[in-house]
Structures are given as C-alpha cells and as structure tokens.
Enzyme design. Structure first.
Site, PDB file in Angstrom:
ATOM      1  CG  ASP A 252       4.774   7.186   1.730  1.00 51.24           C
ATOM      2  OD1 ASP A 252       4.369   6.041   1.464  1.00 51.24           O
ATOM      3  OD2 ASP A 252       4.032   8.167   1.882  1.00 51.24           O
ATOM      4  CB  ILE A 253       4.662  10.070  -2.982  1.00 49.86           C
ATOM      5  CG1 ILE A 253       5.586   9.314  -3.949  1.00 49.86           C
ATOM      6  CG2 ILE A 253       4.240  11.411  -3.594  1.00 49.86           C
ATOM      7  CD1 ILE A 253       4.933   8.971  -5.274  1.00 49.86           C
TER       8      ILE A 253
ATOM      9  CG  ASN B 252      -4.234   9.211  -6.677  1.00 49.68           C
ATOM     10  OD1 ASN B 252      -3.738   9.337  -7.795  1.00 49.68           O
ATOM     11  ND2 ASN B 252      -3.887   8.246  -5.846  1.00 49.68           N
TER      12      ASN B 252
ATOM     13  CG  ASP C  83      -1.729   5.254 -12.346  1.00 45.35           C
ATOM     14  OD1 ASP C  83      -1.619   5.065 -11.120  1.00 45.35           O
ATOM     15  OD2 ASP C  83      -2.589   4.690 -13.057  1.00 45.35           O
TER      16      ASP C  83
ATOM     17  CD  GLU D 233       0.968   6.063  -0.947  1.00 47.72           C
ATOM     18  OE1 GLU D 233       0.496   6.530   0.095  1.00 47.72           O
ATOM     19  OE2 GLU D 233       0.431   5.129  -1.583  1.00 47.72           O
TER      20      GLU D 233
END
Length: 326
Positions: A203-204, A211, A220, A246
């Site tokens: 997971d980021i 964002n 993106d 993500e």
C-alpha cells in the site's frame, strides 16, 4: 495385333450416349482438379504412420508457405520431434474416435525443414486444424484429411482481448481478477507439490496526501510509476497486480520465505529511492505485508487475510517497512 486395343478403338466402341457421359465426366474431373488446387487453405492427407500422402490447395503465399515438397516425407523428416509427436498423436486420436476433430496450434515456417521462408508469412502462424478420417486406406495405411486454416489474426485478437481483460488500464499491471486466478492456481500447486509461494500486499503510504497536494493527475502518475518500477524489478514468473486503489499485490511462485523477504525489502528500498514526479519534492514509500501459502490454507481468502493483517501491522509500525506473517 490381336487382343491389343488403343484408346481410339475404345472410343469407337462407345455408343453416342456413353461417349457423351465419358466426355462429361472428363470435363467435370478437370473442373474438380482446378477447384481443389484453388482451395485457399492447404489440405493434407496424412497417414497413421505420419507420412504426407498428398497436399492440395493453400496457394495464397500471404497466408501459407509452399508445402508441396512435403509429399512422401514423414512428419519426423521435416518437423522437430516434439511437434511431430503432437501431430501424430492428433492423427491417431482422430482415427480412434473416427470423427471430425478440431485443434489449434502454432507453427512457424522455420519449424519445417525445406520450406522457402522468403515465400510466405513471417513468424509463427496459428492454425485451426480440421481433421477427418478417410474411409479408404492409402497404401495399406489408415489416413486422415487435415485442413489447415490460418487463424493468426483471430488468435492475435483473442490474445489482445485476453490481455485487456487481465490488465489494469491505468497502470498496465495485472488486475485483481488475474491475481486471484493465479493465486488459486498457486494454491492448487501447493497442495499437489508443496511448492513454496509467497504473497505480498503493498500500500502506498499517505497516498491521499499526494492527491491533495499535487492533484489526482499526479496521483495517477505515481500509481503508474510504482507499477512500472515494480515490474522492472521482478523475476520471470513473478506476478504484479493492482489490487485496488493505491494497493498492489505481488505473487512470488517457487519462493522460500527468506528469498521472499529479500525481494520484498529490495523492492521497498528501490521505491523509496525512486523519482515518481519529476521536479517535485516528493518521496514515495510503501508499507508491505508478506505471507506464504500454508498447509492449513483451504482458500485464497485465508492467504490474503494473513498478508493483509501483516500489511496493517507495517502501517502501525510507522510505515515504509514490511512485516512477514510467517
């Protein structure tokens, strides 16, 4: 000489109706031979021992090579043994079942000895083979007629559609569906052979803030960068997929726990050192959870649940790290 008759004698002995019908049959035979030679797809007659007994049609050099020289040769004279074995097996199955069979196969001109590959399509050609038993033997051998239809364009389109159905449009990584199918197959292999296999969920870290700070277009771009970066560092046979949002997943077949941990840590460090938004003051990190398939696993859900628990432990431990559930 008594007892010897010429063709002229035979024709003179025919009545007008008989002569008419003989002429008609001869004319129709010429037409039939022209029709057969003009068939767009090549039609082979192959015996049960694998001998090419005849070949007609297949004159379109955009789609086929000239295989006329194959007649009277064996499959084993002109094809690699593995391919010759496969063709002979199809012939024998068709003769046993005594009915039409349809098979698909790939074959390149370079696979066939003696073909002029300058006169015909390049690369591997995909065929639909229609195999039908012949009722009469040929030189005391049972035989089949094998019609080879070039389906290369259809095959390429099907492969493209298959890839699209398995690929995440944004990142180019595999999608969740592909991962679940591959993991199901890995679990089956583990039950059969005890093949060690690792699953990593990734997971980021703080992706929402990326964002919010740089915009969704930049977000993106980070997702695409993570995917391209990860896929460039994987081994052949590994599978990388976008699991959702993500979150990504990594399937590592034939991989021990120690090897999986080394791969996971190397990937984590590589991502942390990467430049995902050129010119922006941004460091991207990931949290990761690792699990091996275990003997007690009855479903892929239990494997994913274990990896997910490890992922959330990594997040609680400060992120930018990995936790092994094993």
């Amino acid at each position: 000489m008594p007892g010897i008759y010429t063709m002229a004698d035979c024709l003179e002995s025919l009545t007008p109706p008989q002569l008419y019908w003989m002429t008609a049959v001869t004319d129709h035979l010429d037409i039939l031979l022209d029709m057969l030679s003009a068939l767009p797809d090549p039609v082979f007659v192959l015996t049960e021992s694998g001998r090419y007994a005849a070949l007609i049609g297949g004159q379109d050099r955009q789609h086929y090579h000239d295989g006329a020289h194959l007649v009277d040769f064996s499959l084993y004279d002109v094809l690699p043994k593995a391919k010759a074995d496969w063709f002979l097996e199809q012939i024998k199955i068709t003769l046993v079942q005594n009915q039409l069979r349809i098979v698909e196969y790939g074959l390149a001109g370079t696979d066939v000895n003696g073909l002029d590959t300058q006169q015909g399509p390049e690369g591997e050609i995909w065929f639909e083979g229609r195999i039908q038993p012949l009722s009469a033997p040929i030189k005391n051998e049972r035989a089949v007629v094998w019609v080879a239809c070039n389906i290369t364009r259809r095959h390429q389109l099907e492969a493209k559609l298959q890839l699209l159905s398995e690929t995440d449009e944004l990142t180019g990584a595999y999608n969740r569906r592909k991962l679940l199918d591959a993991l199901t197959l890995s679990l089956m292999h583990f039950r059969e052979r005890q093949t060690p296999t690792a699953v990593v969920l990734m997971d980021i870290d703080y992706f929402k803030s990326i964002n919010d700070r740089f915009g969704h277009v930049a977000g993106d771009e980070v997702l695409r960068g993570i995917a391209h970066h990860a896929m460039a560092h994987l081994r052949e046979g590994d599978l990388f997929a976008r699991f959702g949002g993500e979150e990504f997943a990594l399937l590592l077949p034939n991989t021990s726990l120690i090897a999986a941990e080394l791969i996971t840590e190397r990937l984590r460090l590589s991502i942390a050192a990467g430049d995902f938004l050129s010119g922006a003051n941004l460091t991207v990190t990931v949290s990761m959870g690792l699990s091996l398939i275990q003997p007690q696993d009855q479903s892929i859900e239990s494997i994913l649940h274990r990896a997910d628990d490890a992922l959330y432990k990594a997040k609680r431990n400060g992120r930018n790290c990995f936790i092994s559930a094993s």
